[in-house]
Design a protein around this motif. Structure first.
Motif, mmCIF file in Angstrom:
data_model
loop_
_atom_site.group_PDB
_atom_site.id
_atom_site.type_symbol
_atom_site.label_atom_id
_atom_site.label_comp_id
_atom_site.label_asym_id
_atom_site.label_seq_id
_atom_site.Cartn_x
_atom_site.Cartn_y
_atom_site.Cartn_z
ATOM 1 N N GLU A 80 31.198 48.018 30.646
ATOM 2 C CA GLU A 80 31.443 47.169 31.952
ATOM 3 C C GLU A 80 30.762 48.176 33.023
ATOM 4 N N GLY A 127 37.834 45.417 38.011
ATOM 5 C CA GLY A 127 38.093 46.881 38.797
ATOM 6 C C GLY A 127 37.391 48.212 37.949
ATOM 7 N N ASP A 278 38.013 39.085 28.981
ATOM 8 C CA ASP A 278 39.144 39.408 29.284
ATOM 9 C C ASP A 278 39.952 40.574 30.266
ATOM 10 N N SER A 280 42.056 43.907 31.180
ATOM 11 C CA SER A 280 43.592 44.364 30.939
ATOM 12 C C SER A 280 43.708 43.959 29.627
ATOM 13 N N ARG A 288 34.201 41.871 18.623
ATOM 14 C CA ARG A 288 33.871 43.573 20.325
ATOM 15 C C ARG A 288 34.167 44.927 19.591
ATOM 16 N N ASP A 327 37.933 54.296 29.595
ATOM 17 C CA ASP A 327 39.124 54.038 29.074
ATOM 18 C C ASP A 327 38.375 53.666 27.411
ATOM 19 N N HIS A 365 42.958 53.852 31.912
ATOM 20 C CA HIS A 365 43.090 52.749 33.298
ATOM 21 C C HIS A 365 44.299 51.644 33.452
ATOM 22 N N THR A 366 44.782 51.985 32.021
ATOM 23 C CA THR A 366 46.117 50.743 32.368
ATOM 24 C C THR A 366 47.319 51.574 32.242
ATOM 25 N N ALA A 371 46.775 46.194 26.790
ATOM 26 C CA ALA A 371 46.025 46.147 26.813
ATOM 27 C C ALA A 371 44.967 47.116 26.141
ATOM 28 N N VAL A 443 44.172 56.796 36.823
ATOM 29 C CA VAL A 443 43.022 56.603 38.282
ATOM 30 C C VAL A 443 44.152 56.237 39.586
ATOM 31 N N ASN A 472 40.863 56.820 41.969
ATOM 32 C CA ASN A 472 39.312 55.849 42.522
ATOM 33 C C ASN A 472 38.968 55.660 43.595
ATOM 34 N N TYR A 553 50.838 40.155 36.007
ATOM 35 C CA TYR A 553 52.105 40.994 36.753
ATOM 36 C C TYR A 553 51.084 41.220 38.005
ATOM 37 N N GLU A 652 50.021 47.878 37.841
ATOM 38 C CA GLU A 652 48.840 47.788 38.458
ATOM 39 C C GLU A 652 48.739 49.343 38.795
ATOM 40 N N SER A 654 45.741 51.423 39.409
ATOM 41 C CA SER A 654 45.003 52.499 40.496
ATOM 42 C C SER A 654 45.155 50.333 41.759
ATOM 43 N N GLY A 655 43.988 50.094 41.188
ATOM 44 C CA GLY A 655 43.686 48.779 42.603
ATOM 45 C C GLY A 655 42.278 49.401 43.172
ATOM 46 N N THR A 656 40.969 49.194 43.567
ATOM 47 C CA THR A 656 40.613 49.403 44.016
ATOM 48 C C THR A 656 39.799 48.430 45.327
HETATM 49 C C1 TH1 Z 1 41.550 48.026 35.463
HETATM 50 C C2 TH1 Z 1 43.172 47.795 36.398
HETATM 51 O O1 TH1 Z 1 43.988 47.093 36.013
HETATM 52 C C3 TH1 Z 1 43.186 48.816 37.701
HETATM 53 O O2 TH1 Z 1 43.861 49.151 38.846
HETATM 54 C C4 TH1 Z 1 41.685 49.769 38.103
HETATM 55 O O3 TH1 Z 1 42.273 50.087 39.588
HETATM 56 C C5 TH1 Z 1 40.368 49.342 37.349
HETATM 57 O O4 TH1 Z 1 40.850 49.395 36.153
HETATM 58 C C6 TH1 Z 1 40.370 50.869 38.165
HETATM 59 O O5 TH1 Z 1 40.496 52.017 37.084
HETATM 60 C C7 TH1 Z 1 41.463 47.721 34.291
HETATM 61 N N1 TH1 Z 1 40.677 47.051 34.282
HETATM 62 C C8 TH1 Z 1 40.519 47.031 32.837
HETATM 63 C C9 TH1 Z 1 39.297 46.452 31.889
HETATM 64 C C10 TH1 Z 1 40.085 46.126 30.325
HETATM 65 C C11 TH1 Z 1 41.134 46.877 29.488
HETATM 66 C C12 TH1 Z 1 41.755 47.617 30.969
HETATM 67 C C13 TH1 Z 1 41.765 47.473 32.105
HETATM 68 S S1 TH1 Z 1 42.066 48.575 33.368
HETATM 69 C C14 TH1 Z 1 38.820 45.580 29.872
#
Ligand code: TH1
Length: 812
Positions: A80, A127, A278, A280, A288, A327, A365-366, A371, A443, A472, A553, A652, A654-656
């Motif tokens: 992505e 994110g 989708d 997370s 896929r 990821d 990232h999770t 996920a 992250v 991040n 969440y 979460e 990180s969140g950005t």
């Molecule tokens: C996101 C996280 O949820 C978010 O907290 C974080 O800031 C961001 O990644 C960047 O690090 C995620 N997006 C996805 C998307 C998919 C699978 C797992 C995650 S975790 C498709």
């Protein structure tokens, strides 16, 4: 002697006249039209080409510098990218905004109207995709030789429509009118195999021959990624799937079987047809996995091709190459590199494994179990038979190592295996990613710590040094300078220079102005002007924003319970001195995620009900601008007063968005989750509205017999809000949301309600003192310098990639 020496392309000029001439040449010779008949789209396309040419010239110098240096490269693999609109960014990064504004007038258009035609490629969900875009921006800004690899989906993230019925989805044919920012590179196309079978190679115990059953072409194109304040221009290379020549069946076509004649080609092209919407969560669809392998196979062959242009043999491959896995989505690359080295290049297994492990790094990232990608072994076996064999071998050697370190600990071996046993055996991609890489990072601080303590605990015990944190960050160019030009100008004036855009810690200099009443007044006036531009309600109301993907969440439902509580309070005492609020939600839900779509539907219902209520509407408004994307974020963020970051602690990563909002002077109301913790540590506890339980309390709650009913019984205001929903006052969606909250309440919404509402009352109190609010707002901006993606990239470069910058000489 190098015959090419001294020969280079004609350089686009720097003067207004030269820009104007180039624009006209491009209109005539590349767009093929004339000034008299030029449409807005002709003007837009032509301007884009003229700006692109300036970057392309820098790109050619970048390539020359990289070629001469033969540096260590960073390859970023991501399914992505949310790059955002390109025109304004490229005007800024080529410093041609002023020239362009003048030049397009001669075609009879304003720059603003042409910018409206600049469509963002929505090649990501949220994110994770936007992070990839910020990191490639910052890699170029830091002069790091890098290529971002991705998929050129025909259809990006769906276009969202909001009605009172909730969300509906429309396809996003983002390149319908073409994409002027893209360079096709058909000569670099690759072939990718799927399905088929493997055969032993006599005399070799580890090598195999794979005879694929389907062959697909990968056609690359690239977009330019300029650095800010530097000469470097890197690229993002995106792959599009095509049927091979053989996939068109001429004999069937001649027999009138038109659909059958192209069915193989259609099947091939479906691989890059659409982004899975989708965020997370995992769907586990074969297509896929096909997309993932398609990205990986094309990119690795391209990486090897590039290595071989400059180097011989394999001795230096891992020294010259680092591949960052965004990821687990591209994690099949670990098996694919082994396959290429062992089967195709005849490298011994042990050497190939040493090269592979030293080449890759993995960002997780999770923590959400839903996920974490796993694929059924039978699906893998059918689609990628050779890769499954390689994974089995990798797993066998790995589990031997575990066994040697922890003799007799069979449970540990079972837990750590790349293959999950059970009624349906599955491949655990995160395990493969940890085993096959040199570094693994989370992250944000808390996320990296929880990874080590929970989901990856066994691996952290085996290889403690492998686990790191890289918090991040976000691009200050896109999310302050471009999104919020008024604020950027005030900051530049206040600091006496614009250097903060390339060195964000300089924002700390604003602290000295946070006590200056006239500065605070100007700060407030800018926020107000941004709200007027957004036009989402009374510009004097507190603008309370929750902008992010819809996921239980993240707890949009908690914000809604607060809205209902405010609604009840206002109805009970309409003449009290209420702080006026505009509550703005924006974001998409995965089309198949019904609970999230119910929440959107409920918001739409409540928004309409409040708007129609003459008693409540003067004080409270709920708005839901549709189709949240990077472009819309750039309009909302500058207008936000309050940033809602209210996920259940520990969920979460990180969140950005939290960083973008704080940087723009919004004050956070948030839990101790993800990067909120680091934001609070930097902006100061006094300038952050904290509420709710922490991750450790949250993790124990369900085991300790958590009961949402206990909170319902104990809290009259909560009970009234839930009863309103249960009674159907806000429709069926409200009933279903209430049922879910009073059923299991997976994300402990009711447990955090009282603390949240009390903290919101504190928000109101502070808002009543405008200068105090403005002071807190300035300090949020002043102390958010850490959250620049330039810092994130510097962290990766120093601790994970071990790469040095390669400066590109200026044009003479
Ligand atoms: C996101 C996280 O949820 C978010 O907290 C974080 O800031 C961001 O990644 C960047 O690090 C995620 N997006 C996805 C998307 C998919 C699978 C797992 C995650 S975790 C498709």
């Amino acid at each position: 002697m190098d015959l090419r020496q001294g020969i280079g392309p004609r350089r686009p000029g720097k003067t207004a006249d030269e820009f104007q001439q180039d624009l006209l040449s491009n209109l005539f010779y590349r767009r093929g039209t004339t000034v008299e008949s030029a449409s807005a789209r002709d003007a837009y396309e032509t301007l884009s080409l003229t700006v692109r040419d300036r970057l392309a010239e820098r790109r050619s110098r970048t390539a020359a510098a990289h070629f001469a240096t033969n540096p260590r490269w960073v390859y970023y693999l991501s399914a992505e990218y949310l790059l955002g609109a390109q025109l304004e960014q490229n005007l800024l990064y080529s410093d041609t905004g002023g020239l362009a504004a003048e030049a397009v007038k001669t075609l009879g258009f304003s720059l603003e109207e042409l910018e409206d035609l600049d469509i963002e490629p929505g090649l990501g969900n949220g994110g994770l995709g936007r992070l990839a875009a910020c990191l490639v921006d910052s890699m170029a800004t830091r002069d790091i030789p890098a290529v971002g690899y991705g998929i050129r989906y025909d259809f990006g993230i769906f276009h969202q429509i909001i009605t009172e019925q909730g969300q509906t989805e429309r396809p996003d044919d983002w390149a319908f009118h073409g994409n002027p920012w893209e360079f096709p590179a058909p000569d670099d196309r690759q072939t990718v195999g799927f399905y088929g079978r493997t055969e032993p190679i006599p005399g070799s115990p580890t090598r195999k021959r794979w005879m694929p059953g389907e062959i697909v072409l990968g056609e690359p194109s690239h977009m330019l990624v300029p650095g800010y304040g530097t000469e470097t221009v890197n690229i993002v290379r995106l792959w599009r799937a095509r049927g091979s020549e053989a996939s068109f069946d001429l004999s069937r076509f001649s027999a009138g079987q038109y659909a059958e004649a192209v069915q193989e080609a259609v099947r091939a092209e479906n691989i890059s047809k659409v982004l899975y919407p989708d965020d997370s969560t995992e769907l586990g669809r074969e297509l896929r996995l096909k997309q993932q392998y398609f990205l990986v196979s094309c990119s690795l062959r391209d990486i090897i091709r590039r290595f071989r242009l400059r180097n011989e043999g394999w001795a230096e491959f891992a020294d010259k190459t680092v591949i960052q896995l965004n990821d687990t989505h591209p994690t099949i690359a670990i098996a694919e590199l082994m396959r290429l080295l062992v089967d195709e290049y005849e490298v011994e297994w042990d050497e190939a494994w040493s090269i592979t492990r030293r080449t890759f790094a993995y960002t997780c990232h999770t923590l959400l179990p839903e996920a974490l990608e796993t694929w059924p072994v039978h699906m893998f076996e059918r689609l990628l038979p050779r890769h499954l064999e390689i994974i089995y071998l990798i797993n066998m050697f790995f589990l031997r190592e575990v066994e040697a370190r922890f003799p007799g600990d069979h449970d540990r071996v079972r837990r750590m295996s790349i293959i999950a046993e059970g009624p349906e055996r599955r491949v655990r991609m995160a395990h493969l990613a940890v085993v096959g890489t040199e570094a693994v990072n989370g992250v944000a601080e808390l996320h990296s710590k929880l990874l080590r303590e929970t989901v990856l605990n066994d691996f952290a015990e085996l290889w403690p040094a492998k686990f790191q944190n890289v918090t991040n960050g976000v691009s200050p160019r896109r999310f302050v300078k471009i999104a919020n030009p008024r604020l950027a100008d005030l900051i530049t004036e206040g600091l006496g220079s614009a250097a903060w855009l390339g060195d964000l810690e300089q924002l700390a200099g604003l602290e000295a102005l946070a006590g200056d009443a006239s500065f605070l007044e100007r700060w407030r006036a800018i926020k107000r002007a941004n709200k007027v531009d957004l036009a989402a309600g009374d510009p004097d109301a507190l603008t309370d924003v929750m902008i992010k993907r819809f996921h239980e969440y993240k707890r949009q439902q908690l914000k809604l319970l607060h809205v209902i509580a405010m609604y009840h309070r206002i109805r009970a005492d309409p003449s009290a001195d209420w702080v006026p609020r505009t509550v703005l939600f924006a974001g998409k839900a995965a089309p198949a995620y019904h609970a999230a779509k119910e929440i959107i539907r409920l918001i739409a219902t409540i928004a309409a009900r409040i708007a129609a209520d003459p008693v409540v509407s003067p004080h409270l408004r709920v708005v839901f601008p549709e189709n949240y994307n990077v472009t819309l974020a750039e309009r909302i963020i500058p207008a936000a007063d309050l940033s809602e970051q209210i996920s259940l602690a520990g969920k979460e990563a990180s969140g950005t968005g939290n960083m973008k909002l704080a940087l723009n002077g919004a004050i956070t109301i948030g839990t101790l989750d993800g990067a909120n913790i680091e934001i609070r540590a930097r902006v100061g506890a006094d300038n952050f509205f904290l509420f709710g339980m922490d991750a450790y309390q949250a993790a124990g709650a369900h085991q300790q017999g958590y009961s949402p009913w206990a909170y319902y019984e104990a809290d009259g205001e909560l009970r009234a809000a839930l009863d309103t929903l249960r009674a159907g006052t806000f429709g069926e969606a409200g009933q279903r949301v209430a049922d879910s909250l009073l059923g299991r309440d997976e994300y402990l919404t009711l447990a955090d309600f009282r603390s949240y509402v009390e903290t919101q009352d504190e928000v109101d109190q502070v808002w009543r003192d405008p200068l105090r609010w403005a002071h807190m707002s300035v300090l949020n901006t002043a102390h958010s310098g850490f959250f620049s993606s330039d810092r994130t990239v510097a962290d990766y470069a120093a601790r994970i990639w071990r790469v040095a910058p390669v400066p590109v000489p200026k044009a003479d």
